[in-house]
Write a protein that holds these residues in place. Structure first.
Motif, PDB file in Angstrom:
ATOM      1  N   LYS A 173      -1.916  11.894   2.171  1.00  0.00           N
ATOM      2  CA  LYS A 173      -2.682  11.223   1.128  1.00  0.00           C
ATOM      3  C   LYS A 173      -4.149  11.640   1.251  1.00  0.00           C
ATOM      4  CE  LYS A 173      -4.138   6.817  -0.752  1.00  0.00           C
ATOM      5  NZ  LYS A 173      -3.906   5.384  -0.889  1.00  0.00           N
ATOM      6  N   PRO A 178      11.546   4.014  11.173  1.00  0.00           N
ATOM      7  CA  PRO A 178      12.225   2.789  11.607  1.00  0.00           C
ATOM      8  C   PRO A 178      12.695   2.826  13.061  1.00  0.00           C
ATOM      9  CG  PRO A 178      13.679   4.095  10.234  1.00  0.00           C
ATOM     10  CD  PRO A 178      12.361   4.801  10.239  1.00  0.00           C
ATOM     11  N   ARG A 212      10.977  -0.715   1.627  1.00  0.00           N
ATOM     12  CA  ARG A 212      11.395   0.527   2.258  1.00  0.00           C
ATOM     13  C   ARG A 212      12.816   0.948   1.878  1.00  0.00           C
ATOM     14  NH1 ARG A 212      10.347   1.826   7.024  1.00  0.00           N
ATOM     15  NH2 ARG A 212      12.199   3.083   6.892  1.00  0.00           N
ATOM     16  N   GLU A 241      -0.901  -5.511   4.371  1.00  0.00           N
ATOM     17  CA  GLU A 241      -0.174  -4.902   5.501  1.00  0.00           C
ATOM     18  C   GLU A 241      -0.754  -5.355   6.842  1.00  0.00           C
ATOM     19  OE1 GLU A 241       2.267  -4.128   4.266  1.00  0.00           O
ATOM     20  OE2 GLU A 241       2.040  -2.892   2.483  1.00  0.00           O
ATOM     21  N   LEU A 290       3.951  11.731   8.867  1.00  0.00           N
ATOM     22  CA  LEU A 290       4.270  12.073   7.480  1.00  0.00           C
ATOM     23  C   LEU A 290       5.278  11.107   6.849  1.00  0.00           C
ATOM     24  CD1 LEU A 290       4.334  15.960   7.731  1.00  0.00           C
ATOM     25  CD2 LEU A 290       2.605  14.509   6.674  1.00  0.00           C
ATOM     26  N   GLU A 291       5.239   9.865   7.267  1.00  0.00           N
ATOM     27  CA  GLU A 291       6.070   8.849   6.607  1.00  0.00           C
ATOM     28  C   GLU A 291       5.162   8.109   5.624  1.00  0.00           C
ATOM     29  OE1 GLU A 291       9.459   7.491   6.607  1.00  0.00           O
ATOM     30  OE2 GLU A 291       8.310   6.674   4.952  1.00  0.00           O
ATOM     31  N   SER A 292       5.568   8.057   4.342  1.00  0.00           N
ATOM     32  CA  SER A 292       4.634   7.510   3.344  1.00  0.00           C
ATOM     33  C   SER A 292       4.595   5.992   3.321  1.00  0.00           C
ATOM     34  CB  SER A 292       4.971   8.064   1.958  1.00  0.00           C
ATOM     35  OG  SER A 292       6.181   7.521   1.487  1.00  0.00           O
ATOM     36  N   VAL A 293       5.681   5.315   3.671  1.00  0.00           N
ATOM     37  CA  VAL A 293       5.659   3.849   3.576  1.00  0.00           C
ATOM     38  C   VAL A 293       5.016   3.234   4.828  1.00  0.00           C
ATOM     39  CG1 VAL A 293       7.584   3.655   1.972  1.00  0.00           C
ATOM     40  CG2 VAL A 293       8.047   3.625   4.402  1.00  0.00           C
ATOM     41  N   PRO A 294       4.273   2.128   4.625  1.00  0.00           N
ATOM     42  CA  PRO A 294       3.452   1.577   5.712  1.00  0.00           C
ATOM     43  C   PRO A 294       4.240   1.074   6.919  1.00  0.00           C
ATOM     44  CG  PRO A 294       2.841   0.615   3.603  1.00  0.00           C
ATOM     45  CD  PRO A 294       4.074   1.402   3.365  1.00  0.00           C
ATOM     46  N   THR A 295       5.543   0.899   6.775  1.00  0.00           N
ATOM     47  CA  THR A 295       6.326   0.412   7.914  1.00  0.00           C
ATOM     48  C   THR A 295       6.559   1.512   8.945  1.00  0.00           C
ATOM     49  OG1 THR A 295       8.169   0.769   6.419  1.00  0.00           O
ATOM     50  CG2 THR A 295       7.577  -1.492   6.857  1.00  0.00           C
ATOM     51  N   GLY A 296       6.242   2.765   8.610  1.00  0.00           N
ATOM     52  CA  GLY A 296       6.436   3.847   9.574  1.00  0.00           C
ATOM     53  C   GLY A 296       7.911   4.192   9.740  1.00  0.00           C
ATOM     54  N   GLU A 315      19.236   2.556  10.360  1.00  0.00           N
ATOM     55  CA  GLU A 315      18.425   3.424   9.502  1.00  0.00           C
ATOM     56  C   GLU A 315      18.579   4.903   9.860  1.00  0.00           C
ATOM     57  OE1 GLU A 315      15.680   2.395   7.318  1.00  0.00           O
ATOM     58  OE2 GLU A 315      15.478   0.265   7.791  1.00  0.00           O
ATOM     59  N   PHE A 354       2.060  10.348  -4.417  1.00  0.00           N
ATOM     60  CA  PHE A 354       3.015   9.784  -3.474  1.00  0.00           C
ATOM     61  C   PHE A 354       3.214   8.292  -3.694  1.00  0.00           C
ATOM     62  CE2 PHE A 354      -0.267   8.189  -0.643  1.00  0.00           C
ATOM     63  CZ  PHE A 354       0.363   7.157   0.021  1.00  0.00           C
ATOM     64  N   ASP A 400       6.721   6.776  -4.775  1.00  0.00           N
ATOM     65  CA  ASP A 400       7.324   5.711  -3.973  1.00  0.00           C
ATOM     66  C   ASP A 400       7.691   4.519  -4.858  1.00  0.00           C
ATOM     67  OD1 ASP A 400       7.049   7.272  -1.762  1.00  0.00           O
ATOM     68  OD2 ASP A 400       5.669   5.961  -0.680  1.00  0.00           O
ATOM     69  N   TYR A 420      -5.826   5.434   3.719  1.00  0.00           N
ATOM     70  CA  TYR A 420      -4.377   5.294   3.474  1.00  0.00           C
ATOM     71  C   TYR A 420      -4.053   3.992   2.748  1.00  0.00           C
ATOM     72  CZ  TYR A 420       0.553   4.349   4.582  1.00  0.00           C
ATOM     73  OH  TYR A 420       1.877   4.017   4.515  1.00  0.00           O
ATOM     74  N   LEU A 421      -4.631   2.882   3.213  1.00  0.00           N
ATOM     75  CA  LEU A 421      -4.311   1.604   2.561  1.00  0.00           C
ATOM     76  C   LEU A 421      -5.446   1.127   1.651  1.00  0.00           C
ATOM     77  CD1 LEU A 421      -2.195  -0.207   5.306  1.00  0.00           C
ATOM     78  CD2 LEU A 421      -1.418   0.860   3.190  1.00  0.00           C
ATOM     79  N   ASP A 422      -6.273   2.051   1.204  1.00  0.00           N
ATOM     80  CA  ASP A 422      -7.202   1.834   0.083  1.00  0.00           C
ATOM     81  C   ASP A 422      -8.356   0.879   0.335  1.00  0.00           C
ATOM     82  OD1 ASP A 422      -5.600   3.512  -1.572  1.00  0.00           O
ATOM     83  OD2 ASP A 422      -4.241   1.839  -1.907  1.00  0.00           O
ATOM     84  N   PHE A 465      -0.189   7.900   6.389  1.00  0.00           N
ATOM     85  CA  PHE A 465       0.527   9.030   5.785  1.00  0.00           C
ATOM     86  C   PHE A 465      -0.465  10.174   5.616  1.00  0.00           C
ATOM     87  CE2 PHE A 465       2.108  10.950   1.635  1.00  0.00           C
ATOM     88  CZ  PHE A 465       3.104  11.694   2.242  1.00  0.00           C
TER      89      PHE A 465
END
Lengths: 397, 490
Positions: free
Chosen positions: B142, B394, A136, B209, B386-392, B399, A119, A123, B181-183, B139
């Motif tokens: 992951k 919108p 985004r 983030e 289930l949104e992969s980008v960290p901003t969640g 958007e 993923f 991305d 998620y953010l390693d 997310f």
């Protein structure tokens, strides 16, 4: 809020000089920009070494005792392209396109980022900003916006489960699993009654929501007509999305971009069989697409890409694991085809990325930027692949 | 949309039912039948007091939640239920089995959320849980986040949704869902190898983030050096691996960078250990840029996508004065001058989640015990966790405004009217007993509280013409009102 102009309103507005400076150049051109980009995203990480076989590299055969595709001329061997590389034999339907200069290969291409997470890598390949998690919007959405495209109804379609990140941004996208499913889902008995009433509800009003609703209903009408023109029978099973895109292109309704997601490429086990089957569909599908489009192929570029490649060595279950560099295909009239682009890094252990994967010698951002500026019409690459100065690969005529 | 008439601030006039709708559309997931009227009678402050008071028993909700209880178990309970007591010995098999189970489990988590969004009396808490779920996005597809995502909402976000931001921040920072998620779980202090090279092990994802999205914001005045230092401070904050037994947060001293660091001008002396992560989070929670960043985001959620400066100022001030007390910030926004100002009412687009939950509330619908609704939201583009980008997911209308988005809303509305939304139980005849001439006024009042445009009512009237069957009449009226342009707004 960004203003949204439909193609229709653009043409109407073109007579008003006051608006002239805000309009993209092509709105005034004698022949409108009819170029189309199709992205075929292979989800799961396609094994580039299986797709485009480096039969000239002896390391390939020592690393893959069980999985390697045989040398050209041998039984079920690769189809030689240039003495070094060959197509997987199930991709034989693509050979005529390669010989005609309409199919190019880019090998050892990929991301500068090391991630082997599907993923994350997907991305990055879609945002065009590898290593940056918080982008985004997609590279292609930004390219389209920069070209002043992507706002007219049916200008951009995505066939898959959801709008891909690559198309997120200040553009409008018709998203559907199949275009014939882009319709109002209502109980049969009430369908036409509700459809007509929604038309009335969204008929007037110039705010973004009302316009989007109006465009949506207009698109369902156009797509219902298009369905009759889809030559699904000429394509192999599973290639209906390609047939639908071809029908859209032929109908000349203003399509600029199509994005197709195809899954199944994460071949940890039984890769030989599984990729054989998938390549068979891909080869026949693209050959049918080429035949279907005929002269229209002159304005179409189709990019086949994936998030990463796979390990050079095969694993213990007849497959390969997540890797790094891979191969891309570029197909269409404007493509500088009949050529394998890129620099081959070699497959010996010390030539591999982290001693296990195909190294990346062409940054995929170079490819994306070239397509965005050379075919989509983006003004420059800085918005498409921010923070990167792309090198020219020479993929387009 | 027709322009809203200018509305004076309710402080200077009696509250109307329309005011009640406005408040409940933003600070709740829309009104249930009769609720807007009660707000109009009791007043805004009284409603807020009740929302911010300690929780009371909710038997109706508990009953509806019953089918989804298993999804709310702790990760330890989940793996035991899935894998048995000896799960630690399964090694790699743990991940495989968790992945296999995860799809159903996560659908259950989504339904537990939706059930409470629809039925809980504590609506402001529900709205804030949704807000924080996106603010602190994880997310769930992951790796092992699958196992922890439900627990993250249940035990890191929910208990602090209306509490102090610092507690919320610490709970998220230490939660395995966020650490994976953010390693940060695999971030290690850079070390010199024998050859004198420094080998990368530091992972800045979470630290970046944390600053950019969770606390001070992108304009919060930090540099790349601050990101690196924050990442070094947090090295060692990690998660137990399956073979390390138990489940949860773990500090790894060997991974921690013991050197001296400086973040946003504050020194962290050498040898700080696990606790300096906590010190960093306190520093960030108390930072004035965090007050502004959160104030801005909350005003964007409750007032306007591009929030008025007065709202942001008031929210940031309340945050600073209340030492990050979220309830106090929410009160300042609801009672501030911006919320009832001209042009605010009906000006925000509902997200797909807000559309689904508000329409269900207005019509007395609820999840039917299955997980069908999870797919409905997924198809509309807003799957929970289930949104992969960290901003969640919108907040901005732009958007969510697309042709596909609008078509999916009209389709949802059409299915809702017919009682055919997968996973949703609905008895329209109970809410709208009269299928005849009183149907439209009543449905319009329930759903839109007087916001329906005359042309919308006329179009629905035309669509109803010639239909005699009360069930079909209800189906058409509800489909068109819920699918109307004005119902997409709140």
């Amino acid at each position: 809020m960004t203003t949204m102009l439909s193609r229709r309103s653009l043409l109407l507005a073109a007579s008003g000089a006051a608006l002239a400076s805000t309009l993209p150049r092509w709105a005034f051109a004698e022949t409108p920009d009819r170029r189309v980009l199709v992205v075929l995203f292979l989800r799961g990480g396609v094994d580039g070494l299986h797709l485009i076989v480096p039969h000239g590299d002896p390391e390939y055969y020592s690393a893959r005792k069980g999985l390697a595709v045989a040398r050209p001329k041998k039984s079920d061997g690769a189809i030689d392209l240039d003495g070094q590389f060959g197509l997987h034999p199930r991709l034989a339907p693509l050979e005529p396109a390669y010989r005609a200069g309409e199919l190019a290969v880019i090998h050892a291409v990929g991301s500068p980022d090391a991630t082997r997470s599907h993923f994350e890598a997907q991305d990055y390949a879609e945002t065009g900003t590898p290593g940056r998690r918080s982008t985004r919007t997609g590279w292609l959405a930004r390219g389209l916006a920069s070209a002043g495209k992507g706002r007219q109804p049916l200008g951009v379609v995505a066939l898959g489960n959801k709008r891909p990140l690559g198309l997120r941004g200040e553009i409008d996208v018709v998203t559907a699993k199949r275009l014939d499913q882009f319709r109002l889902l209502a109980p049969k008995r009430l369908e036409s009654r509700l459809g007509e009433a929604f038309e009335a509800l969204y008929a007037k009003g110039d705010d973004a929501v009302t316009r989007a609703g109006r465009d949506a209903l207009g698109a369902t009408r156009q797509l219902a007509k298009l369905e009759r023109d889809t030559r699904a029978g000429d394509y192999p099973d599973g290639a209906r999305p390609l047939a639908e895109v071809a029908a859209l292109i032929r109908a000349d309704v203003g399509l600029t971009t199509a994005w197709l997601d195809v899954g199944g490429w994460d071949t940890h086990q039984a890769q030989g069989q599984r990729l054989g089957r998938l390549f068979d569909g891909l080869g026949k599908g693209l050959a049918a697409f080429r035949a279907d489009l005929g002269k229209d192929l002159e304005r179409v570029v189709l990019l086949v890409m994936s998030e990463f490649g796979r390990t050079v060595a095969e694993n213990g279950t007849g497959g390969t694991d997540h890797g790094h560099g891979t191969a891309m295909l570029l197909f269409g009239g404007p493509v500088r085809g009949g050529k394998v682009h890129g620099v081959w890094p070699g497959l010996a252990r010390e030539q591999r990325y982290e001693a296990r994967d195909l190294a990346v010698t062409t940054d995929y951002r170079d490819v994306l930027a070239e397509l965005a500026t050379g075919h989509v019409g983006a003004r420059d690459a800085s918005g498409v692949v921010p923070g990167h100065s792309p090198k020219k690969v020479g993929l387009l005529r | 949309m027709a322009p809203e008439p200018a509305v004076a601030r309710p402080a200077t006039r009696p509250l109307t039912v329309a005011d009640g709708h406005h408040l409940l559309n933003r600070f709740a997931f829309g009104p249930r039948p009769g609720e807007a009227e009660r707000v109009a009678q009791g007043g805004i402050e009284r409603w807020l007091d009740l929302q911010l008071a300690p929780a009371k028993a909710q038997p109706e909700l508990d009953k509806a939640l019953e089918p989804y209880r298993p999804a709310l178990e702790t990760p330890a309970e989940l793996v035991e239920r899935w894998l048995g007591d000896d799960w630690e010995e399964l090694g790699k098999g743990v991940q495989k089995e968790v992945k296999r189970r995860a799809k159903d489990h996560l659908a259950g988590v989504a339904l537990a959320e939706l059930t409470r969004h629809m039925l809980s009396e504590r609506q402001l808490e529900e709205v804030m849980v949704d807000f924080w779920t996106n603010h602190f996005n994880v997310f769930a597809k992951k790796g092992f986040v699958r196992l922890f995502a439900g627990d993250f909402v249940e035990r890191a976000l929910r208990p602090h949704a209306l509490g102090r931001f610092e507690n919320l921040l610490v709970a998220t920072a230490r939660h395995p869902a966020m650490l994976i998620y953010l390693d940060n779980a695999r971030s290690r202090a850079p070390r010199e190898t024998a050859g004198g090279e420094t080998r990368g092990g530091l992972n800045e994802n979470y630290a970046r983030e944390l600053l950019e999205l969770h606390t001070v914001g992108v304009d919060g005045g930090y540099t790349q050096a601050d990101v690196e230092s924050a990442a070094r401070v947090l090295t060692g904050w990690s998660v137990r691996r399956p073979r390390e037994g138990a489940i949860g947060f773990m500090f790894r001293p060997n991974a921690h960078d013991g050197g001296e660091k400086s973040v946003l001008g504050t020194k962290f002396s050498a040898g700080g250990g696990e606790d300096e992560g906590k010190k960093l989070l306190t520093l960030l929670a108390k930072h004035p840029s965090t007050a502004r960043h959160l104030g801005r985001k909350l005003c964007a959620r409750f007032v306007a996508d591009d929030p008025p400066a007065a709202c942001v100022d008031a929210a940031a001030k309340a945050y600073r004065e209340g030492d990050g007390d979220i309830a106090r910030v929410l009160r300042a926004i609801a009672l501030g001058e911006s919320f009832f100002a001209e042009g605010v009412r009906g000006a925000k687009l509902k997200s797909p989640l807000e559309l689904v939950v508000s329409s269900a509330r207005a019509l007395g619908a609820r999840p039917d015990g299955s997980v069908g609704l999870a797919r409905v939201l997924e198809r509309m583009g807003e799957p929970i966790l289930l949104e992969s980008v960290p901003t969640g997911h919108p907040e901005q209308a732009s958007e969510w405004t697309s042709t596909s988005g609008l078509l999916s809303r009209m389709s949802y509305a059409s299915q809702l009217g017919a009682g055919k939304v997968p996973g949703l139980e609905l008895d329209l005849a109970a809410q709208l007993p009269d299928g005849g001439s009183e149907l439209l006024p009543k449905a319009s009042a329930l759903l839109l509280g007087g916001r329906a445009r005359p042309e919308t009512l006329a179009a629905v009237e035309r669509a109803l013409a010639g239909l005699d069957d009360p069930a079909e009449r209800r189906a058409v009226a509800v489909a068109l009102l819920v699918g109307s342009p004005e119902y997409q707004r709140q």
